[in-house]
Design a protein around this motif. Structure first.
Motif, PDB file in Angstrom:
ATOM      1  N   ARG A  97       1.223  -1.170  -0.300  1.00  0.00           N
ATOM      2  CA  ARG A  97       0.446  -0.103   0.174  1.00  0.00           C
ATOM      3  C   ARG A  97       1.068   0.998   0.061  1.00  0.00           C
ATOM      4  O   ARG A  97       0.619   2.229  -0.511  1.00  0.00           O
ATOM      5  CB  ARG A  97      -0.402  -0.345   1.529  1.00  0.00           C
ATOM      6  CG  ARG A  97      -1.944  -1.218   1.137  1.00  0.00           C
ATOM      7  CD  ARG A  97      -3.053  -0.921   2.488  1.00  0.00           C
ATOM      8  NE  ARG A  97      -2.706  -0.388   3.733  1.00  0.00           N
ATOM      9  CZ  ARG A  97      -2.735  -1.581   4.048  1.00  0.00           C
ATOM     10  NH1 ARG A  97      -3.455  -2.570   3.613  1.00  0.00           N
ATOM     11  NH2 ARG A  97      -1.891  -1.392   5.536  1.00  0.00           N
ATOM     12  N   LYS A  98       2.041   1.325   0.750  1.00  0.00           N
ATOM     13  CA  LYS A  98       3.804   2.446   0.787  1.00  0.00           C
ATOM     14  C   LYS A  98       4.000   2.433  -0.423  1.00  0.00           C
ATOM     15  O   LYS A  98       3.503   3.900  -1.155  1.00  0.00           O
ATOM     16  CB  LYS A  98       4.108   2.702   1.777  1.00  0.00           C
ATOM     17  CG  LYS A  98       4.876   3.525   1.692  1.00  0.00           C
ATOM     18  CD  LYS A  98       4.614   4.113   2.493  1.00  0.00           C
ATOM     19  CE  LYS A  98       5.705   5.487   2.984  1.00  0.00           C
ATOM     20  NZ  LYS A  98       5.359   6.792   3.731  1.00  0.00           N
ATOM     21  N   ILE A  99       3.771   2.010  -1.383  1.00  0.00           N
ATOM     22  CA  ILE A  99       4.275   1.893  -2.549  1.00  0.00           C
ATOM     23  C   ILE A  99       3.238   2.437  -3.403  1.00  0.00           C
ATOM     24  O   ILE A  99       3.918   3.559  -4.289  1.00  0.00           O
ATOM     25  CB  ILE A  99       4.925   0.412  -3.115  1.00  0.00           C
ATOM     26  CG1 ILE A  99       6.726  -0.427  -2.388  1.00  0.00           C
ATOM     27  CG2 ILE A  99       5.029   0.410  -4.417  1.00  0.00           C
ATOM     28  CD1 ILE A  99       6.778  -1.713  -2.937  1.00  0.00           C
ATOM     29  N   LEU A 100       2.230   2.184  -3.517  1.00  0.00           N
ATOM     30  CA  LEU A 100       1.237   2.731  -4.384  1.00  0.00           C
ATOM     31  C   LEU A 100       0.910   3.806  -3.888  1.00  0.00           C
ATOM     32  O   LEU A 100       0.931   4.741  -4.798  1.00  0.00           O
ATOM     33  CB  LEU A 100       0.013   1.949  -4.527  1.00  0.00           C
ATOM     34  CG  LEU A 100      -0.371   0.221  -4.869  1.00  0.00           C
ATOM     35  CD1 LEU A 100      -1.614  -0.605  -4.555  1.00  0.00           C
ATOM     36  CD2 LEU A 100       0.473   0.450  -6.274  1.00  0.00           C
ATOM     37  N   SER A 101       0.275   4.426  -2.084  1.00  0.00           N
ATOM     38  CA  SER A 101       0.677   5.564  -2.206  1.00  0.00           C
ATOM     39  C   SER A 101       1.645   6.257  -2.792  1.00  0.00           C
ATOM     40  O   SER A 101       1.018   7.495  -3.364  1.00  0.00           O
ATOM     41  CB  SER A 101       0.531   5.349  -0.843  1.00  0.00           C
ATOM     42  OG  SER A 101       0.224   6.843  -0.663  1.00  0.00           O
ATOM     43  N   LEU A 102       3.180   5.680  -2.549  1.00  0.00           N
ATOM     44  CA  LEU A 102       4.096   6.779  -3.016  1.00  0.00           C
ATOM     45  C   LEU A 102       4.527   7.144  -4.519  1.00  0.00           C
ATOM     46  O   LEU A 102       4.277   8.241  -5.046  1.00  0.00           O
ATOM     47  CB  LEU A 102       5.326   6.432  -2.825  1.00  0.00           C
ATOM     48  CG  LEU A 102       5.375   6.244  -1.092  1.00  0.00           C
ATOM     49  CD1 LEU A 102       6.595   5.254  -0.544  1.00  0.00           C
ATOM     50  CD2 LEU A 102       5.733   7.410  -0.721  1.00  0.00           C
ATOM     51  N   ARG A 103       3.984   5.498  -5.644  1.00  0.00           N
ATOM     52  CA  ARG A 103       3.983   5.693  -6.361  1.00  0.00           C
ATOM     53  C   ARG A 103       2.921   6.627  -7.214  1.00  0.00           C
ATOM     54  O   ARG A 103       3.112   7.702  -8.257  1.00  0.00           O
ATOM     55  CB  ARG A 103       4.280   4.434  -7.650  1.00  0.00           C
ATOM     56  CG  ARG A 103       4.026   4.733  -8.818  1.00  0.00           C
ATOM     57  CD  ARG A 103       5.714   5.026  -8.869  1.00  0.00           C
ATOM     58  NE  ARG A 103       5.765   4.957 -10.812  1.00  0.00           N
ATOM     59  CZ  ARG A 103       5.335   5.709 -11.778  1.00  0.00           C
ATOM     60  NH1 ARG A 103       5.163   7.207 -11.400  1.00  0.00           N
ATOM     61  NH2 ARG A 103       5.658   5.979 -12.917  1.00  0.00           N
TER      62      ARG A 103
END
Length: 142
Positions: free
Chosen positions: A85-91
């Motif tokens: 979820r963090k990767i999706l949020s940042l990207r």
């Protein structure tokens, strides 16, 4: 004595210099109200009020489909791990590059790319499964 222009706090003062400005504004509102309330008449019918030819009551709005898909996506996102979820949020939320995303989560750009491919494939499969389930429910309900 000529009628005074009524004071409207939200109305633009640009009408003050025009002859009959507030009257023209009132007339325009009346015409608009009439055209919106007028029955829809075929585009070939000359009785249709000007500007209403071919007007349809129901239109398909692409935004509704997006909202439906976002609602379907929410439970799938909740099933992802915190790092995914963090990767999706940042990207996609913060619109960082893959390299910037990798710097924030301690991964290389290549590894972020692989993770995004995996995460997006998982979400895609989940959305397809939801759509198939909805379609089968619709068929059974008929």
């Amino acid at each position: 004595m000529a009628p005074q222009r009524p004071h409207h706090p939200h109305r633009s003062e640009s009408f003050s210099g025009r002859s009959g400005g507030w009257k023209a504004d009132r007339h325009a509102r009346r015409r608009l109200r009439g055209s919106l309330d007028a029955p829809v008449i075929g585009s070939d019918d000359e009785r249709a009020p000007k500007g209403t030819e071919g007007r349809h009551i129901a239109l398909e709005e692409p935004g509704y489909e997006l909202i439906d898909e976002l609602q379907s996506l929410r439970p799938l996102l909740d099933q992802l791990g915190e790092r995914d979820r963090k990767i999706l949020s940042l990207r996609f939320g913060e619109e960082l590059t893959q390299s910037e995303t990798g710097d924030r989560v301690g991964l290389s750009q290549m590894h972020v790319s692989r993770q995004l491919t995996r995460i997006l494939a998982t979400l895609h499969e989940g959305l397809l499964a939801d759509r198939i389930a909805e379609d089968s429910t619709d068929v059974e309900g008929q």
